[in-house]
Motif scaffolding. Structure first.
Motif, mmCIF file in Angstrom:
data_model
loop_
_atom_site.group_PDB
_atom_site.id
_atom_site.type_symbol
_atom_site.label_atom_id
_atom_site.label_comp_id
_atom_site.label_asym_id
_atom_site.label_seq_id
_atom_site.Cartn_x
_atom_site.Cartn_y
_atom_site.Cartn_z
ATOM 1 N N ARG A 1 0.840 -1.194 0.000
ATOM 2 C CA ARG A 1 0.000 0.000 0.000
ATOM 3 C C ARG A 1 0.876 1.245 0.000
ATOM 4 N NH1 ARG A 1 -3.346 -2.348 5.059
ATOM 5 N NH2 ARG A 1 -4.311 -4.136 4.011
ATOM 6 N N ASP A 2 0.492 2.203 -0.797
ATOM 7 C CA ASP A 2 1.241 3.461 -0.887
ATOM 8 C C ASP A 2 0.749 4.393 0.223
ATOM 9 O OD1 ASP A 2 2.857 5.498 -1.676
ATOM 10 O OD2 ASP A 2 1.657 6.088 -3.411
ATOM 11 N N GLU A 3 1.318 4.227 1.403
ATOM 12 C CA GLU A 3 0.884 5.015 2.548
ATOM 13 C C GLU A 3 2.087 5.432 3.389
ATOM 14 O OE1 GLU A 3 -1.607 2.568 4.993
ATOM 15 O OE2 GLU A 3 -0.220 0.881 4.966
ATOM 16 N N VAL A 4 1.903 6.474 4.159
ATOM 17 C CA VAL A 4 2.945 6.952 5.067
ATOM 18 C C VAL A 4 2.505 6.615 6.489
ATOM 19 C CG1 VAL A 4 4.200 8.954 5.937
ATOM 20 C CG2 VAL A 4 3.607 8.819 3.507
ATOM 21 N N VAL A 5 3.271 5.751 7.147
ATOM 22 C CA VAL A 5 2.899 5.311 8.488
ATOM 23 C C VAL A 5 3.416 6.304 9.526
ATOM 24 C CG1 VAL A 5 4.962 3.849 8.650
ATOM 25 C CG2 VAL A 5 3.028 3.423 10.165
ATOM 26 N N GLU A 6 2.576 6.645 10.487
ATOM 27 C CA GLU A 6 2.962 7.552 11.568
ATOM 28 C C GLU A 6 3.317 6.733 12.805
ATOM 29 O OE1 GLU A 6 -0.124 10.384 12.247
ATOM 30 O OE2 GLU A 6 0.337 11.548 10.445
ATOM 31 N N VAL A 7 4.511 6.966 13.318
ATOM 32 C CA VAL A 7 4.981 6.284 14.529
ATOM 33 C C VAL A 7 4.960 7.313 15.660
ATOM 34 C CG1 VAL A 7 6.864 4.988 15.596
ATOM 35 C CG2 VAL A 7 6.429 4.763 13.140
ATOM 36 N N LYS A 8 3.962 7.221 16.525
ATOM 37 C CA LYS A 8 3.801 8.193 17.606
ATOM 38 C C LYS A 8 4.425 7.643 18.882
ATOM 39 C CE LYS A 8 -0.540 9.923 15.683
ATOM 40 N NZ LYS A 8 -1.992 10.141 15.931
ATOM 41 N N ILE A 9 5.416 8.368 19.412
ATOM 42 C CA ILE A 9 6.134 7.878 20.584
ATOM 43 C C ILE A 9 6.256 8.956 21.664
ATOM 44 C CG2 ILE A 9 7.509 6.311 19.160
ATOM 45 C CD1 ILE A 9 9.890 8.215 19.566
ATOM 46 N N GLU A 10 6.555 8.494 22.862
ATOM 47 C CA GLU A 10 6.929 9.363 23.974
ATOM 48 C C GLU A 10 8.405 9.134 24.222
ATOM 49 O OE1 GLU A 10 4.422 7.991 27.084
ATOM 50 O OE2 GLU A 10 2.578 8.800 26.194
ATOM 51 N N LEU A 11 9.223 10.140 24.010
ATOM 52 C CA LEU A 11 10.667 9.990 24.125
ATOM 53 C C LEU A 11 11.065 9.527 25.523
ATOM 54 C CD1 LEU A 11 11.942 13.168 22.237
ATOM 55 C CD2 LEU A 11 12.338 10.799 21.560
ATOM 56 N N TYR A 12 12.068 8.645 25.561
ATOM 57 C CA TYR A 12 12.608 8.232 26.852
ATOM 58 C C TYR A 12 13.261 9.432 27.539
ATOM 59 C CZ TYR A 12 11.911 3.419 25.286
ATOM 60 O OH TYR A 12 11.351 2.248 24.850
ATOM 61 N N GLU A 13 13.253 9.399 28.863
ATOM 62 C CA GLU A 13 13.756 10.531 29.626
ATOM 63 C C GLU A 13 15.228 10.815 29.343
ATOM 64 O OE1 GLU A 13 12.087 8.006 30.764
ATOM 65 O OE2 GLU A 13 10.179 8.857 31.436
ATOM 66 N N TRP A 14 15.990 9.764 29.022
ATOM 67 C CA TRP A 14 17.428 9.949 28.796
ATOM 68 C C TRP A 14 17.769 10.343 27.356
ATOM 69 C CZ3 TRP A 14 15.109 5.296 30.146
ATOM 70 C CH2 TRP A 14 14.959 4.364 29.102
ATOM 71 N N GLU A 15 16.770 10.340 26.473
ATOM 72 C CA GLU A 15 17.037 10.698 25.086
ATOM 73 C C GLU A 15 17.334 12.200 24.954
ATOM 74 O OE1 GLU A 15 17.592 9.701 22.213
ATOM 75 O OE2 GLU A 15 17.134 7.567 22.169
ATOM 76 N N LYS A 16 18.284 12.520 24.096
ATOM 77 C CA LYS A 16 18.658 13.915 23.863
ATOM 78 C C LYS A 16 18.109 14.454 22.542
ATOM 79 C CE LYS A 16 22.915 13.529 26.575
ATOM 80 N NZ LYS A 16 24.405 13.697 26.580
ATOM 81 N N LEU A 17 17.237 13.677 21.895
ATOM 82 C CA LEU A 17 16.642 14.118 20.649
ATOM 83 C C LEU A 17 15.698 15.290 20.898
ATOM 84 C CD1 LEU A 17 15.831 10.665 19.002
ATOM 85 C CD2 LEU A 17 17.856 12.089 18.701
ATOM 86 N N VAL A 18 15.637 16.231 19.934
ATOM 87 C CA VAL A 18 14.808 17.426 20.093
ATOM 88 C C VAL A 18 13.724 17.445 19.008
ATOM 89 C CG1 VAL A 18 14.774 19.951 20.099
ATOM 90 C CG2 VAL A 18 16.772 18.711 21.017
ATOM 91 N N PRO A 19 12.451 17.299 19.394
ATOM 92 C CA PRO A 19 11.362 17.362 18.432
ATOM 93 C C PRO A 19 11.284 18.767 17.809
ATOM 94 C CG PRO A 19 10.638 16.349 20.475
ATOM 95 C CD PRO A 19 11.990 16.959 20.746
#
Length: 198
Positions: free
Chosen positions: A176-194
């Motif tokens: 299927r030609d679709e874009v899947v959305e992965v909705k997450i809650e970042l772990y407390e130790w993650e340094k990624l910035v939304p």
């Protein structure tokens, strides 16, 4: 005490695509699974420009099975191939992979998450299926990712950068030609910035 170690054999082979063309500079993993006892694995040789590889000092007298794994070629499905020690040359043919794309989103804010680690697994368990999960590159600056190495079928997509949002599951099908959305809650130790979607 006199100990004699087996000399071992040299095994050579080629990695090719579905058209018989060489897959150059492919990384491999070499493993042995004995009939009894513990298995072991190590990094194998990288293929040359003609897709060839060589394994030295392979002991064919030990009861068990030798395998070569090729799982990091973009656009092709991972494969774990049992080596036939009686064959003069091992031929490992890769199958084209199916594509699946998506985006990683922070639950609650709707912001996308660059640099998130994403993986996919079959939505239904298949005994003996290889591999257990499929890898891809981390998400780009827009939080997007793309798998190019999947077999046909339905997959669950998740992220090692955070836990899935409560009650949410990301499922997509390669046909299927679709874009899947992965909705997450970042772990407390993650340094990624939304970030906001541009």
């Amino acid at each position: 005490i006199r100990m004699e170690m087996p000399i071992g054999e040299t095994i050579s082979g080629r990695v090719i695509n579905e058209r018989g063309e060489a897959i150059a500079m492919a990384t491999t993993q070499f493993s042995f699974e004995p009939n009894e006892g513990h298995s072991f694995s190590r990094s194998g040789p990288r293929t040359d420009r003609e897709g060839r590889f060589r394994l030295d000092s392979v002991n064919s007298e030990v009861e068990g099975a030798y395998y070569i794994t090729v799982d990091s070629v973009a656009g092709y499905q991972p494969i774990k191939s049992r080596l036939n020690l009686r064959e003069k040359e091992q031929v490992i043919q890769l199958k084209p992979g199916h594509r699946m794309s998506g985006v990683v989103i922070e639950a609650g804010t709707g912001k996308v998450i660059p640099g998130a680690e994403v993986y996919a697994s079959r939505s239904e368990y298949q005994a003996g299926a290889f591999p257990s999960w499929f890898e891809t590159e981390r998400t780009d600056a827009q939080g997007r990712f793309e798998f190019t190495n999947l077999p046909s079928g339905e997959f669950k997509v998740a992220s090692r950068s955070g836990r899935m949002a409560s009650g949410y599951e990301a499922i997509a099908h390669t046909d299927r030609d679709e874009v899947v959305e992965v909705k997450i809650e970042l772990y407390e130790w993650e340094k990624l910035v939304p970030v906001e979607v541009e």
